[in-house]
Design an enzyme around this catalytic site. Structure first.
Site, short mmCIF file in Angstrom:
data_model
loop_
_atom_site.label_atom_id
_atom_site.label_comp_id
_atom_site.label_asym_id
_atom_site.label_seq_id
_atom_site.Cartn_x
_atom_site.Cartn_y
_atom_site.Cartn_z
N SER A 301 0.97 -1.25 0.05
CA SER A 301 0.00 0.10 -0.19
C SER A 301 0.92 1.15 -0.05
O SER A 301 2.30 1.28 0.49
CB SER A 301 -0.77 -0.06 1.18
OG SER A 301 -0.08 0.40 2.32
N ASP A 302 0.33 2.31 -0.26
CA ASP A 302 1.17 3.48 -0.18
C ASP A 302 0.80 3.97 1.34
O ASP A 302 0.14 3.22 2.04
CB ASP A 302 0.42 4.72 -0.77
CG ASP A 302 1.52 5.88 -1.08
OD1 ASP A 302 2.44 5.85 -0.52
OD2 ASP A 302 1.55 6.61 -2.57
N TRP A 303 1.60 4.79 1.85
CA TRP A 303 1.47 5.31 3.35
C TRP A 303 0.25 5.48 4.06
O TRP A 303 -0.50 6.46 3.63
CB TRP A 303 2.58 6.36 3.65
CG TRP A 303 2.88 6.70 4.97
CD1 TRP A 303 1.80 6.82 5.97
CD2 TRP A 303 3.92 6.60 5.65
NE1 TRP A 303 2.46 7.30 7.30
CE2 TRP A 303 3.69 7.02 7.10
CE3 TRP A 303 5.47 6.54 5.11
CZ2 TRP A 303 5.05 7.21 7.76
CZ3 TRP A 303 6.43 6.83 6.11
CH2 TRP A 303 6.18 6.71 7.31
#
Length: 768
Positions: A301-303
């Protein structure tokens, strides 16, 4: 003599034949070894999975940032102390933002020497355009159209990153973007999917090398999957509304190229498409990436983007967010702890099958095996390599080379450039003239602050006999803060330094104006509604122009900006972007003619922000037949951008002639040969980027007015001519059709070859 010649030819024939046999055997052996290596890794992963508990499996799906001193004592902060214990218990599969051999070794030791199974962690970092040695921004590098140079920059970045203990970069960003308002346009390759594919492949090969077990290779990450570059109004983190046609034909091709290039990992995106967040988009992650494309790597995932399902309004709790993201195909959770705290319960209640957990863990463990971390968890932790391989002379030499290739000459009226190295009185003016920090750009990894060669330093080093005066002019920002604050307060009132700059300009033979963007104006969370020059820069430029029209503007920026007044009045404009460690030297090389600029822009420059998004490969529309009133147009300005995709000048001139195609009708299983003659008609040695475009005139869906399908960078001496040849196949003409599949449709096509997307010679052919 004839007999000897015949014998020699026979010997040569046998030598060539044996050589080809050995090459083929080597390739077969290499393929066999690759298959054997994959089978071995699969066996080891399966064996490990059998002895892992559900908790340990879920731990591998968890990534935490390193926000405390890994070599220090146990963190006092309760949150960090909890993470410390999780690492010891084998409940963290990866860490990010832990850098340096000492810190990485300490973190790895915590996991490997304390947990039950001793599974090593993988360490990630945003290495976007260099680690210690900083290269031009990705958007700038794309303007070089030089795949070998781009690959070398990624290789050097990998060497330095690996030497610092890190084995995973969150790059390349392959989002296609057409909107200069979006701050992260600086991080990609521009507006064209064909060029974006080529650059993505070059970057992945540079980062990963031929084999991830090479100690100088790091795992790459294709991001952001998908549609992030199409956020509405160019506003960061906004939603994206993309048709299936645009998604398939424009957005997805660079990601598919990453899969074909063997990229180790993918990262999903913050944005939603049609109301579905990319992090929980089953169609993108399961159907397309892991299904249609048969991708075997893992998706991170992105942050915090898993938990952001709550912000999108598609999940009420973290548990719901974890459920929809994991079932959709997101394998690793960056930073939100949604998986760690909820997946076990979701498995127990039957909402998530453990087989799905095993699939995600298998993907992550496979990458760790490919990196050789199970053989030696500390293989990236060699302090001697760290000392010897960072910021070397060879690396800086390569950084200077690609920086020069990334510079684009936008205007050169009356051949004001190149400048003489002697006999000139030069005034260097502007907020970036003596700046050693902003040229490093955003996403500068572990670069030392203010370590770039400034423009003033570069000019002084390039020559010794000119009379050089420097005046900064008014300060650009009242408060120039760090990236963490996301805040710049621009100076619109204090004109201190304006008078001195005007005086210096008045007495100079030529004025070099260093203006543009602060490096924190572009990048993540740096979207702008107004992309003109900020602060008092336009006033400074116009004031200098009023006393001395002999101006060369050196633009330093991270995105295309609106420069309509400048383009109309100033005789010479160099687009230099943020060029990295060797910025000043590279610019000076171009200013004084030691290097003839050859860059071509890969993102169109708008005349006004009101044109955004503006791009060359737009579709034909209704009312496109040229009626003076009822046409798709603005009533206050022309449709075309100020500078179109592919545009860039040289100190020399090039003439295109004799465009040829080998046949007017071609079958779907045949190649079409297209060639053109290019001649250097000027007085300088120069490189020209020859570009081939096509147009599918009538198709099952509206097609772009032009599409890049080939390019070639050639080197010509004055008076020299070269024939540049291209091949087109049905694959080059294929698109995602109304039939919902990739295919080439029969019909009439135009083909252009020229210096940019607006100019060129045209021919036509029919595909049967």
């Amino acid at each position: 003599m004839n007999t000897i010649l015949i014998i020699s030819k026979k010997v040569l024939f046998y030598v060539i034949s044996l050589t080809m046999i050995f090459i083929l055997l080597a390739r077969c052996s290499s393929n066999h070894n690759s298959i054997a290596q994959r089978d071995d890794i699969n066996h080891k992963v399966d064996s490990l999975l059998k002895i892992m508990t559900l908790d340990e499996k879920i731990g591998q799906l968890n990534q935490y940032p390193g926000q405390w001193e890994m070599t220090g004592a146990v963190p006092k902060d309760e949150n960090f102390r909890e993470r410390y214990e999780l690492i010891k218990n084998g409940m963290v599969g990866s860490m990010l933002n832990v850098k340096g051999v000492e810190q990485v070794r300490a973190a790895q030791k915590l996991a490997v020497e304390n947990s039950r199974l001793g599974i090593p962690m993988i360490f990630g970092y945003d290495v976007i355009h260099g680690y210690k040695t900083i290269f031009p921004l990705p958007l700038a590098m794309s303007c070089s159209w030089d795949m070998e140079a781009i690959q070398r920059s990624a290789r050097i970045a990998a060497v330095e990153t690996a030497a610092s203990g890190i084995n995973w970069t969150f790059a390349p960003m392959v989002d296609i973007s057409r909107d200069a308002r979006w701050g992260r346009v600086m991080e990609g390759a521009g507006e064209d999917p064909y060029l974006g594919c080529e650059i993505a492949k070059a970057q992945i090969l540079g980062f990963q090398g031929e084999n991830l077990k090479d100690i100088s290779s790091i795992a790459a990450c294709a991001k952001h999957f998908a549609g992030y570059g199409f956020v509405e109004a160019g506003r960061e983190y906004n939603t994206a509304e993309i048709s299936e046609n645009t998604l398939q034909n424009i957005v997805l091709p660079p990601f598919k190229a990453c899969v074909d290039a063997g990229v180790a990992t993918f990262m999903d995106a913050f944005n939603a498409i049609g109301g579905t967040p990319s992090t929980s988009n089953n169609h993108l992650l399961r159907d397309v990436l892991k299904g249609e494309w048969s991708y075997n790597g893992f998706v991170v995932s992105d942050w915090g983007s898993i938990d952001m399902a709550r912000s999108h309004g598609v999940a009420a709790t973290k548990k719901e967010a974890a459920l929809i993201a994991f079932k959709a195909g997101c394998d690793m959770d960056m930073g939100s702890s949604c998986y760690l705290k909820n997946l076990k319960e979701l498995v127990k209640e039957g909402s998530v099958k453990e087989d799905l957990i095993d699939d995600a863990v298998r993907r992550i463990l496979s990458v760790k095996y490919e990196l050789g971390l199970f053989e030696d968890p500390y293989r990236y932790c060699d302090s001697l390599r760290e000392k010897e391989l960072l910021l070397t002379e060879d690396h800086l030499k390569e950084a200077r080379d690609i920086a020069r290739k990334s510079i684009v000459l936008l205007k050169n009226e009356n051949n004001i450039l190149p400048l003489n190295k002697e006999g000139l009185k030069i005034a260097i003016i502007g907020p970036f003239a003596n700046d050693k920090d902003n040229p490093l750009g955003n996403w500068r990894a572990d670069a030392e602050k203010a370590s770039a060669i400034s423009l003033l330093e570069g000019i002084k080093s390039a020559q010794t006999s000119n009379n050089i005066a420097f005046e900064r002019g008014p300060v650009l920002a009242v408060e120039d803060t760090t990236i963490s604050s996301h805040k710049l307060i621009f100076n619109n009132e204090d004109r201190t330094g304006m008078k001195e700059a005007i005086i210096a300009a008045k007495s100079a033979d030529v004025v070099i104006m260093a203006i543009g963007e602060n490096c924190w104006q572009s990048g993540e969370a740096r979207s702008q509604a107004d992309i003109r020059l900020k602060g008092l820069q336009e006033e400074l430029l116009e004031s200098v122009y009023a006393v001395n029209k002999n101006i060369v503007v050196v633009l330093m920026n991270g995105r295309p900006i609106v420069i309509d007044w400048m383009a109309e009045h100033v005789p010479a404009i160099l687009e230099t972007w943020h060029l990295g460690s060797e910025s000043g030297n590279a610019i000076a090389d171009v200013l004084f003619g030691d290097y003839n600029p050859s860059g071509k822009i890969t993102a169109s420059f708008p005349r006004s922000v009101g044109q955004c998004p503006v791009y060359y490969n737009h579709k034909s529309t209704s009312h496109a037949w040229g009626h003076p009133i009822y046409a798709s147009r603005y009533i206050d300005m022309e449709n075309e951008p100020l500078y179109p995709f592919g545009f860039g000048l040289s100190y020399t001139s090039f003439e295109y002639s004799n465009l040829k195609i080998n046949k007017k009708e071609v079958a779907s299983d045949e190649e079409l040969s297209v060639s053109v003659m290019v001649k250097n008609t000027g007085k300088y040695i120069g490189d020209e980027i020859v570009q081939l475009y096509i147009q599918d005139k009538f198709a099952s869906t509206a097609r772009p007015v032009k599409e890049l399908k080939g390019f070639s960078k050639i080197h010509l001496t004055p008076g020299e001519s070269k024939t540049v040849k291209f091949k087109l196949t049905a694959n080059d003409l294929a698109f995602f059709t109304a039939n919902k599949k990739w295919e080439a449709e029969s019909g009439e096509f135009n083909v252009w070859i020229g210096p940019n997307s607006k100019e060129g010679l045209i021919e036509s052919f029919i595909l049967n």
